[in-house]
Write a protein that holds these residues in place. Structure first.
Motif, PDB file in Angstrom:
ATOM      1  N   PRO A  67     -19.059 -37.301 -22.384  1.00 57.13           N
ATOM      2  CA  PRO A  67     -18.540 -36.148 -22.078  1.00 57.13           C
ATOM      3  C   PRO A  67     -18.306 -35.288 -23.528  1.00 57.13           C
ATOM      4  O   PRO A  67     -17.858 -35.625 -24.449  1.00 57.13           O
ATOM      5  CB  PRO A  67     -17.305 -36.482 -21.350  1.00 57.13           C
ATOM      6  N   LEU A 119     -12.079 -37.476 -20.775  1.00 55.49           N
ATOM      7  CA  LEU A 119     -11.801 -37.481 -19.304  1.00 55.49           C
ATOM      8  C   LEU A 119     -10.457 -38.214 -19.292  1.00 55.49           C
ATOM      9  O   LEU A 119     -10.664 -39.593 -18.657  1.00 55.49           O
ATOM     10  CB  LEU A 119     -13.072 -38.054 -18.709  1.00 55.49           C
ATOM     11  N   GLU A 166     -15.412 -37.471 -12.799  1.00 49.62           N
ATOM     12  CA  GLU A 166     -14.445 -36.519 -13.522  1.00 49.62           C
ATOM     13  C   GLU A 166     -14.353 -35.659 -12.243  1.00 49.62           C
ATOM     14  O   GLU A 166     -14.658 -35.248 -11.315  1.00 49.62           O
ATOM     15  CB  GLU A 166     -15.075 -35.789 -14.425  1.00 49.62           C
ATOM     16  N   LYS A 167     -13.199 -34.506 -12.488  1.00 49.04           N
ATOM     17  CA  LYS A 167     -12.875 -33.543 -11.883  1.00 49.04           C
ATOM     18  C   LYS A 167     -13.965 -32.518 -11.855  1.00 49.04           C
ATOM     19  O   LYS A 167     -14.206 -31.970 -12.800  1.00 49.04           O
ATOM     20  CB  LYS A 167     -11.246 -33.114 -12.162  1.00 49.04           C
ATOM     21  N   GLU A 192     -13.128 -36.168  -7.528  1.00 48.81           N
ATOM     22  CA  GLU A 192     -14.085 -37.035  -8.250  1.00 48.81           C
ATOM     23  C   GLU A 192     -15.435 -36.860  -7.826  1.00 48.81           C
ATOM     24  O   GLU A 192     -15.757 -36.758  -6.909  1.00 48.81           O
ATOM     25  CB  GLU A 192     -13.642 -38.539  -7.893  1.00 48.81           C
ATOM     26  N   GLN A 200     -14.210 -31.256 -16.000  1.00 52.84           N
ATOM     27  CA  GLN A 200     -13.204 -31.893 -16.560  1.00 52.84           C
ATOM     28  C   GLN A 200     -14.145 -32.131 -18.181  1.00 52.84           C
ATOM     29  O   GLN A 200     -13.330 -32.001 -19.259  1.00 52.84           O
ATOM     30  CB  GLN A 200     -12.889 -33.100 -16.126  1.00 52.84           C
ATOM     31  N   GLY A 201     -15.151 -32.541 -18.037  1.00 49.54           N
ATOM     32  CA  GLY A 201     -15.974 -33.090 -19.216  1.00 49.54           C
ATOM     33  C   GLY A 201     -16.463 -32.040 -20.162  1.00 49.54           C
ATOM     34  O   GLY A 201     -17.017 -32.459 -21.289  1.00 49.54           O
TER      35      GLY A 201
END
Lengths: 247, 247, 247, 247
Positions: free
Chosen positions: C242, C246, D126-127, D151, D174-175
């Motif tokens: 990423p 995260l 991730e979000k 997720e 998120q990443g």
């Protein structure tokens, strides 16, 4: 080298009253934007600011301007309606217009869009990552898949604009928002590009990728006319004689 | 049956001063457009006209209007700027707007488009053939590949509007012109449809296909909101708290 | 002068079998299109035809082509699927593609559009009038509000294409139809322009305005890349790391 | 209540071979998507899967389908070209198509788009935060300014699709990536919606907002035809008789 005639307009108020701004842009944001264009080979760059007579945008200046860039923030309301109307007419007649950052709320941009042009915002010096979503677009030329602005003021969706005719960039913000940050519009014979990055307290207009985008945008927005604008007085044209016989 | 609340607005001046118009629309164009909507199952149709107080468009009326249709021609300048601003705000907040024929030069349409909205025109009673270029669009529902208006006032390109978000109809004219005659736009939370046919001296709003299109357009333009319009005062929203931690 | 590398592709069959076609295009439509481009200052123009090995479109030729123009009609099915796939990949990677007239039914155009690309047509030698609906578009540069083709094969709506990203021209036909005759599309990193005029029995590619449009279109479609096409093998890219931590 | 006839298609392979998937979707992703639609008042929902005869998509089934939803991932290549062609023809004739998540790489989506439909991806749980950029669009109805998927598998730009006719959602990850995650397309008489969220190891199709969007999209994509699709055999229509006399 390019002989496109560019006028870089700046409100030029923050720089006079805030030390933090003067430190970043001691001679005004416009001088830095103009320097970026000269760096990219533009030889016909002039500047204009709010407190000059007619805001520096006389009929004569506009008549010699192929592309106008616009930066304003704290004094949108002080721009005279007459000058805004004049700029709008020039855009409809073919002049390119590049609206930068807080110019989203300028009278000229709202008048050309027909919407509130509002958005969400936060001033926290967070990171922005600008993604190219149209990698074949001339305004993205020379960039990679994305570039970053290390510290910025955030602008978030919903951005209340008409759907752009071409969407070139989408921004990611550290704080959790996204934004359509590179938007092309066609109005009349003119081309308009809204470009989000840029703030008076961050040295964003010194950044290489940002200068590349503004130079690309000026080239894209330069007039390429089929024929002169026909509706200069806002009136419709009565074509009494049909092109074909009416039975 | 549809309980979409429609307000049919008409300038209602031609009908009072020209015999030729009164013969076609003795009680005003608005009554005929409203009748067409009732025929299509709309049960909540009211009318409003220029010479009523606040042009019939008080805050209360607009608050109860899902879709507004607009016909004006000779008195665009008499529409008050305050009411135009009010209608614009309601459109941005989600109200649908159907602009008919000579309404292309109304203040409200020009304000929402940001362009001159000008065009070429000729009054010669020629034939118009309206082609469907988006046959899957809800506004074309129930039509064939084209329909004809036997006698009309011609409107020709270039029509100085932003490129429509969806182009539904293109007109052919006997005298040699073409026109983008069914154009969808999205502005703020609202939907706008411009529909070309219709003139005060031709019985076009009695025509079956024209009534079908207007009914379809009203259904299409009725509000479908994600959430209430956030920028009612034209200001941006300061979201001080980021959604994600800023390192 | 322009050093954009253009390859003019022609099916080159009609000219060999029909006297009427040979009279208009004795050495093939491609030679006339290429001559038009040279007249407009293009110095790097080559041609390719169906009956050459690999239809004249080897990997090497395509690698040296910035913009490909395509004319075909009676032998669309004889174009090999492998070559079509190759051309599609080059377009996605940035090569411009100008599809002319009956090329609407070519394999490559249908593959890039995803629709039938069908239309109505009539061969009656009628008049066509091509209206500019986007007078600020680079492809309309140098034209007037419209131009005429004195005798043509008619193409009428509904033209089953995706809505063009930019609509530049709309045609009026003497027989009563209209057509979206200048359509821009962006696919991958590449730009595509469909241009309607042109038929094997009419001297349309000798006409001044038609040559102007094709030259404009080639300039518009030349590659302007942000970065090289990332999906050459059709696979997605796994970015395991990423860009941001995260949590 | 809605009597739109929906067929929910699922590859239905992951669920048979991976325990982690079976735990989330014990009876297949299709049953959960179908349950979500029934919850929203759809009374005519059936399912179809890859391993049924004709993949469950016989001519008869498609003829009774108004909107088809598509989920596939590991076995795109096993979908027969003949069935893909059949589905494409039905879409062009007016059937709606909702393509979900990893369906971006399905044969049917790539065939309708004409591009690689590739993207960047990362599987890290991730979000995702999905922002509404078109709050007046019917597919956003009932949502707030954004919603979150706790997720997810990440999909990032550049997403190699044609510019959507309407862009409804943009995702934040998120990443560090963004994605155009709700995209409308019109092809032939049919409407297509691509919706990003959804993965076989996350319970995303149980989520309230995701179900709302899919229900909205099915309503939006249901056929509204001007007239039956004219080009069923891919051929153009020869209209020998002009609508107007040719002098």
């Amino acid at each position: 080298m390019s002989d496109i005639r560019v006028t870089v307009w700046n409100e030029f108020r923050h720089e006079k009253v805030h030390d933090a701004v003067r430190q970043v842009y001691p001679e005004g944001i416009h001088t830095v934007i103009a320097a970026g264009l000269r760096e990219h080979g533009f030889t016909q760059v002039r500047t204009a600011t709010l407190d000059e007579p007619e805001h520096g945008l006389s009929e004569a200046v506009l008549a010699e301007t192929d592309v106008l860039t616009w930066w304003g923030h704290m004094a949108h309301r002080e721009v005279s309606d007459e000058i805004v109307e004049r700029v709008q007419q020039r855009v409809l007649a073919g002049m390119g217009l590049i609206v930068l950052h807080s110019g989203h709320h300028s009278k000229i941009f709202k008048k050309l869009m027909g919407t509130s042009c509002s958005l969400r915002w936060r001033e926290a010096g967070e990171k922005e990552r600008i993604w190219v979503v149209a990698p074949g677009h001339p305004i993205a030329q020379g960039l990679g898949p994305y570039f970053e602005v290390p510290e910025c003021e955030m602008y978030g969706e919903h951005f209340d604009i008409p759907a752009p005719d071409e969407l070139v960039f989408v921004s990611w913000f550290q704080g959790g928002e996204v934004f359509r940050s590179g938007c092309c519009f066609h109005r009349g014979h003119g081309k308009i590009f809204y470009f989000r990055p840029g703030h008076e307290t961050h040295p964003i207009y010194y950044q290489k990728e940002v200068r590349q985008v503004i130079a690309n945008a000026v080239r894209w927005a330069a007039p390429t006319l089929a024929y002169p604008f026909a509706y200069g007085d806002g009136r419709a044209i009565n074509v009494k004689e049909p092109l074909e016989p009416l039975g």
